[in-house]
Every structure is written in C-alpha cells, then in structure tokens.
Design a protein around this motif. Structure first.
Motif, PDB file in Angstrom:
ATOM      1  N   GLU A 139      28.083  -1.335 -43.238  1.00  0.00           N
ATOM      2  CA  GLU A 139      28.927  -2.361 -43.855  1.00  0.00           C
ATOM      3  C   GLU A 139      28.118  -3.506 -44.450  1.00  0.00           C
ATOM      4  O   GLU A 139      28.649  -4.347 -45.140  1.00  0.00           O
ATOM      5  CB  GLU A 139      29.921  -2.899 -42.824  1.00  0.00           C
ATOM      6  N   ASN A 140      26.809  -3.530 -44.223  1.00  0.00           N
ATOM      7  CA  ASN A 140      25.957  -4.550 -44.831  1.00  0.00           C
ATOM      8  C   ASN A 140      24.845  -3.869 -45.632  1.00  0.00           C
ATOM      9  O   ASN A 140      24.341  -2.822 -45.256  1.00  0.00           O
ATOM     10  CB  ASN A 140      25.332  -5.450 -43.758  1.00  0.00           C
ATOM     11  N   THR A 141      24.473  -4.480 -46.738  1.00  0.00           N
ATOM     12  CA  THR A 141      23.477  -3.856 -47.609  1.00  0.00           C
ATOM     13  C   THR A 141      22.108  -3.807 -46.949  1.00  0.00           C
ATOM     14  O   THR A 141      21.368  -2.860 -47.129  1.00  0.00           O
ATOM     15  CB  THR A 141      23.374  -4.638 -48.928  1.00  0.00           C
ATOM     16  N   LEU A 142      21.762  -4.816 -46.175  1.00  0.00           N
ATOM     17  CA  LEU A 142      20.479  -4.813 -45.472  1.00  0.00           C
ATOM     18  C   LEU A 142      20.746  -4.873 -43.976  1.00  0.00           C
ATOM     19  O   LEU A 142      21.043  -5.924 -43.420  1.00  0.00           O
ATOM     20  CB  LEU A 142      19.614  -6.006 -45.904  1.00  0.00           C
ATOM     21  N   ASN A 143      20.648  -3.746 -43.340  1.00  0.00           N
ATOM     22  CA  ASN A 143      20.927  -3.643 -41.919  1.00  0.00           C
ATOM     23  C   ASN A 143      19.614  -3.262 -41.241  1.00  0.00           C
ATOM     24  O   ASN A 143      19.315  -2.090 -41.048  1.00  0.00           O
ATOM     25  CB  ASN A 143      21.996  -2.575 -41.686  1.00  0.00           C
ATOM     26  N   VAL A 144      18.824  -4.247 -40.908  1.00  0.00           N
ATOM     27  CA  VAL A 144      17.425  -4.053 -40.558  1.00  0.00           C
ATOM     28  C   VAL A 144      17.210  -3.045 -39.437  1.00  0.00           C
ATOM     29  O   VAL A 144      16.488  -2.063 -39.607  1.00  0.00           O
ATOM     30  CB  VAL A 144      16.778  -5.400 -40.191  1.00  0.00           C
ATOM     31  N   LEU A 145      17.818  -3.261 -38.285  1.00  0.00           N
ATOM     32  CA  LEU A 145      17.580  -2.376 -37.153  1.00  0.00           C
ATOM     33  C   LEU A 145      18.224  -1.007 -37.344  1.00  0.00           C
ATOM     34  O   LEU A 145      17.676   0.017 -36.926  1.00  0.00           O
ATOM     35  CB  LEU A 145      18.073  -3.022 -35.861  1.00  0.00           C
ATOM     36  N   ALA A 146      19.392  -0.974 -37.967  1.00  0.00           N
ATOM     37  CA  ALA A 146      20.046   0.305 -38.191  1.00  0.00           C
ATOM     38  C   ALA A 146      19.227   1.177 -39.131  1.00  0.00           C
ATOM     39  O   ALA A 146      19.182   2.399 -38.988  1.00  0.00           O
ATOM     40  CB  ALA A 146      21.441   0.084 -38.758  1.00  0.00           C
ATOM     41  N   ASP A 147      18.552   0.550 -40.095  1.00  0.00           N
ATOM     42  CA  ASP A 147      17.763   1.302 -41.068  1.00  0.00           C
ATOM     43  C   ASP A 147      16.341   1.593 -40.583  1.00  0.00           C
ATOM     44  O   ASP A 147      15.802   2.660 -40.874  1.00  0.00           O
ATOM     45  CB  ASP A 147      17.688   0.532 -42.387  1.00  0.00           C
ATOM     46  N   TYR A 148      15.732   0.651 -39.876  1.00  0.00           N
ATOM     47  CA  TYR A 148      14.310   0.777 -39.541  1.00  0.00           C
ATOM     48  C   TYR A 148      13.994   0.702 -38.046  1.00  0.00           C
ATOM     49  O   TYR A 148      12.825   0.731 -37.664  1.00  0.00           O
ATOM     50  CB  TYR A 148      13.511  -0.324 -40.255  1.00  0.00           C
ATOM     51  N   GLY A 149      15.020   0.633 -37.209  1.00  0.00           N
ATOM     52  CA  GLY A 149      14.773   0.511 -35.779  1.00  0.00           C
ATOM     53  C   GLY A 149      14.028   1.692 -35.184  1.00  0.00           C
ATOM     54  O   GLY A 149      13.388   1.571 -34.130  1.00  0.00           O
ATOM     55  N   TYR A 150      14.062   2.845 -35.875  1.00  0.00           N
ATOM     56  CA  TYR A 150      13.390   4.031 -35.348  1.00  0.00           C
ATOM     57  C   TYR A 150      11.876   3.843 -35.225  1.00  0.00           C
ATOM     58  O   TYR A 150      11.203   4.598 -34.520  1.00  0.00           O
ATOM     59  CB  TYR A 150      13.695   5.249 -36.228  1.00  0.00           C
ATOM     60  N   TYR A 151      11.324   2.813 -35.906  1.00  0.00           N
ATOM     61  CA  TYR A 151       9.883   2.542 -35.781  1.00  0.00           C
ATOM     62  C   TYR A 151       9.491   2.216 -34.338  1.00  0.00           C
ATOM     63  O   TYR A 151       8.330   2.308 -33.971  1.00  0.00           O
ATOM     64  CB  TYR A 151       9.474   1.375 -36.680  1.00  0.00           C
TER      65      TYR A 151
END
Length: 526
Positions: A139-151
């Motif tokens: 629901e947000n264009t930049l969802n930091v942890l949802a997109d990159y939390g796998y690091y």
C-alpha cells in the motif's frame, strides 16, 4: 516370464524410482528465496508508527538513521513478532538464557541502517518501514523492510559488510547463509549501551538458527519462470506473500551443486507449463486473492489433464493389456483351479505356466509390457508431483478460504483454520481426494471380482490366493501412502491427487467398456 526376470524388473523399477524421487523432489528454493521466507517469520521486534497512528505507544521514540531524524516512531517488544516470541519462550523452557529487549532493538537498527546504505535510499522519501500487503501491491510505494528486509538473512557479495574470508554465495546455492545475521550480531555486541548479560549466548544463537530453519524447512514452492510475489509465509495470522526469484531451465539441471537430471528433463518443463496456464487464467479473473486461488485450482486441473492425456499415448499398451488381463481372468481362474498344488509341485507348476502363457498369447496379453511401462510411468508421475508442489504460482491465492500453500493437516489442526472456515474446505478436499483415490485403485479389483464370480469354483488354489493377497497388500500400501501424502503436503497437491484419481477412474471405465464391447462383438460373430 521366470522368477529371476520378474525380480530383476521389480528391482530395476525400485532403483529407478529411488533415483527419480531424489531428483524430482529437489527443492527449487534458492538462498535468496529462503532469506525472504525467514524474514517473513522474524521481521524484527520493532514496530514503526507515524505520528498520526492512534495505536502508537506513548513511550515510542523517533528513529534516527545516520544521524538524521525521521518522522517515524519505533517501539520495540519481542511480543511484536509471533515467531520470535515463540522461540524465546521455548528457549527459556529449555533452560537457555535469552537476549534482552535492548539487544533486539539495536539489532533492528543495524538492519535498517544496512538496508538504507546498501540501497542508497533517500531518507526524505521514506514514509513507512513495514506496511501491509494487499492484492498484489504494497500500500506504500517505498516499503523499506517489506522490500529489503530479507538482507537480514541474505548475503551474496563479500564487500557488502567487510567480513574477511566470506565466500560468495552462488545463484545455484540453496543453503541458508547466516553471514549477514552474524555481522549484525557482531555490531550489536560492540555497543557500550548493551550489557554482556543482555547479549545472546552461543546456546541461544544455535537454538535460534535451528528453529528458524525448521520454520521454512518444508516450504518448496519456488519454481517460477519470472520474478514475482508468491505464496503465503509467516506465523499463523501473519502470513504474507514474498518475493521469489525466477528459475531458468539451466538452473534446474544443477541445483545446489548437484546434477539433477529429472528436474531438468521433466519437473521444470511441467512447472513452467503450470506457471503459464496459471498466469493465463489470472488474466481472466480480477486481481485478488480469491480469484488467484480459483485460477490456481483450474490450472492444477488443466495441467493434470494435459499430463495424464500425454501419458495415455505412452501407456495405452499397458492400459489395454491390463484390461485384457482382467477380461481373461475367468479363464486363468479355471486353469489355476486345475492345478491347486502348483506352489509345491513342479510338474503342476510347469503345466500351469504353459497353459497360462497359451491363454495370454491367444488374447494378445503381454504381462512384461505392463511392467516395462510402469518403469517409465513411475518417475513421470513423481516428477509431476514435484513440479506441481514446487510451482510458486500454484501456491498463491486461496480456494474457499484455504491457502493452497498450506498443508491439509496443518489447517485441520489449527484453531484459526476452523474459525475462518478453511479447515472445512480442507476436510472436504481430503475426504474427496481419499475417496477418489480408493475408488480408482479398487475399481479394477471390483471388475475382476465380478468377472471371476461367473467362474465355477473348482476348489481352493493356494498359489492364486497367495498372489491375490500380495497384490491387495501392495495396492492398499500404495493407497495409504497417497492418502498420507495428500494429508501432509500442500493443499494444492490434494487437488492434484483428486483430479488424477478422477481421470484414472474415467480412463479405466472407458477402457473396460471398450474391451467388453469388442468381446461381445466377437461372441455375436460366432
């Protein structure tokens, strides 16, 4: 066919089956896929809020990244993450000392800093760190942890974190790499604000890793032909789709450094077919979880029918031979009744074999062909099972409230499943699958029994009775194994077994009807 030849064929079938099983069941999940899965379970103990959030705790604090303060508040408590809290509670029960809340807060801060630095994220553009997932889009264009939390659990370039001697992870690797997690842990251990008694012990670290690995061990739906968001992962009530990377055909021939013949020959092509069919069907339906589930179910039906139809051309000889075998059983029964001591008397045994062979020759029955075709058929069916179970597309969406990636057993034994109605769907699916499988396996026995009823009972035949018992035990064993697999594996596989059983039933009925019709025509000509 003599006894040695039979044993040789059976041994060859079992050996080939074992090879097929080891290949066709190899997991397509890469290191990166598994990192996404792990983060779906342990996404951190810190929750993030905006100033307008009504549920924001009073003692939440604004976060700072690289000395820049953001309009986002954080509140850390291990109870914020169900899977993590479960690990901590169980660790204490096992007498293992657990880390403090401050440790997890500092850990989450280091993960966030790492992501912002690695991805060169403009801090002024951050509006949320972790939001909810809806109908294929965050629901947000930049969802930091949802997109990159796998690091937090993924590591692939040595220069990323400066760990000396770190080995670069190959794309072909499927093992979980803990290098990044250990790096964040080492950074927290150097902080003066964290006391020694607040840090995790070596026993806890070992326990934590083993429990996290156990969370994702049985997930294997990672066969995708394009990068995308698939499946449902996480603790009960917190399941969300995750990113799965595409797997090429070249990848399927060598997984985790091992040559996987059946994966490349059959599993990937069948999985790719399932992927294409599912995508095509989803274009017809609206883009939501329910329609995706129906598209996946229809895709399973279509792929099963296509594969089984292709197999008809490969096994038509076996099917016809089996039907003929059933048709001549009354004559075989008469011969067996003539030689009741064939099991111990060599002369009777030789006469029985000779007359049986004459009957087979007269009616064009080839028992050897059935066994040879079975050798080819067995690995194919195993590979179909591996492809459908491994398909990422088929694990996405829900069918009548049931997530296709969840096993029937897990849903039935879950209180949440009964509340949502998913358990009712799972139970009906299981009963239908078990019933259809039983019918498809027992139908030939019923037809044979009906035909044998017309044969006059000339006496008991120990050899025939013993062979019949062995065949029944084998069939019941196969039936029990399939029903157990349908119960324990992903719900999508239950649908596959159901459609496959219905297909077998229809095929058997049509074949026997054709054989009976031909037999009646021959009688009329006489």
């Amino acid at each position: 066919m003599n006894k040695k030849a039979k044993l040789g064929l059976i041994g060859g079938t079992l050996l080939l089956g074992a090879v097929a099983l080891s290949g066709c069941t190899a997991s397509f999940c890469s290191t990166k896929d598994k990192a996404h899965m792990l983060f779906a379970f342990d996404y951190g103990a810190t929750k993030y809020y905006t100033e307008e959030d009504l549920d924001r705790p009073a003692d939440s604090q604004k976060i700072k990244i690289n000395d820049q303060e953001l309009d986002i508040y954080s509140y850390t408590n291990t109870s914020n993450c169900v899977a993590l809290q479960t690990i901590l509670v169980n660790a204490q029960k096992n007498g293992i000392t657990i880390p403090s809340n401050n440790y997890f807060k500092a850990f989450d801060e280091e993960v966030l800093k790492y992501i912002v630095t690695k991805e060169s994220i403009d801090l002024s553009e951050i509006t949320v760190l972790k939001g909810e997932y809806h109908q294929g889009n965050y629901e947000n264009t930049l969802n930091v942890l949802a997109d990159y939390g796998y690091y937090k659990f993924y590591y692939n370039i040595p220069e990323d974190n400066g760990v000396d001697g770190a080995e670069k992870v190959s794309y072909l690797s499927t093992a979980v790499k803990w290098t990044n997690w250990e790096y964040f842990d080492s950074l927290v251990r150097t902080k003066e604000t964290i006391g020694i008694d607040e840090l995790p012990s070596s026993d806890f670290v070992k326990y934590y890793k083993s429990q996290m690995n156990s969370y994702i061990r049985n997930y294997r739906s990672c066969l995708a032909t394009s990068d995308g968001v698939y499946g449902y992962y996480g603790s009960n009530g917190e399941r969300n789709p995750i990113n799965i990377e595409a797997k090429t055909w070249a990848y399927s021939w060598r997984i985790n450094g091992k040559f996987t013949f059946f994966e490349g020959l059959l599993v990937w092509p069948i999985g790719a077919l399932a992927d294409v069919v599912t995508d095509g069907l989803r274009n017809v339906f609206p883009n939501n979880q329910v329609s995706q589930g129906w598209a996946a179910v229809l895709a399973i039906v279509v792929v099963t029918i296509i594969v089984r139809s292709v197999m008809i051309f490969l096994t038509i000889g076996q099917t016809t031979s089996n039907a003929k075998m059933q048709a001549v059983q009354p004559e075989i029964q008469k011969i067996q009744a003539k030689y009741p001591n064939a099991n111990t008397n060599r002369n009777e045994q030789a006469r029985l074999a000779q007359e049986t062979q004459a009957i087979y020759k007269k009616h064009g029955v080839h028992p050897l062909r059935s066994m040879l075709v079975m050798i080819v058929q067995f690995p194919v069916f195993i590979c179909v099972w591996g492809a459908l179970q491994g398909s990422a597309a088929l694990s996405t969406g829900s069918f009548l409230g049931l997530n296709l990636s969840e096993s029937i057993s897990a849903v039935l034994f879950s209180a949440t499943g009964w509340k949502t109605g998913a358990a009712v769907t799972a139970l009906i699916l299981f009963l239908l699958m078990a019933g259809a499988q039983a019918a498809s396996m027992l139908l030939p026995q019923y037809i044979q029994k009906k035909q044998n009823a017309k044969v006059a009972k000339l006496g008991k035949n120990p050899t025939a009775d013993q062979n019949a018992k062995r065949m029944k035990l084998f069939q019941y064993g196969m039936l029990a194994m399939i029903i157990f697999m349908g119960f324990a594996l992903a719900s999508g596989m239950g649908i596959y077994w159901l459609i496959s059983a219905i297909f077998s039933l229809v095929q058997a009925l049509i074949t026997n009807a054709v054989i009976a019709s031909r037999k009646n025509k021959k009688k009329e000509k006489r």
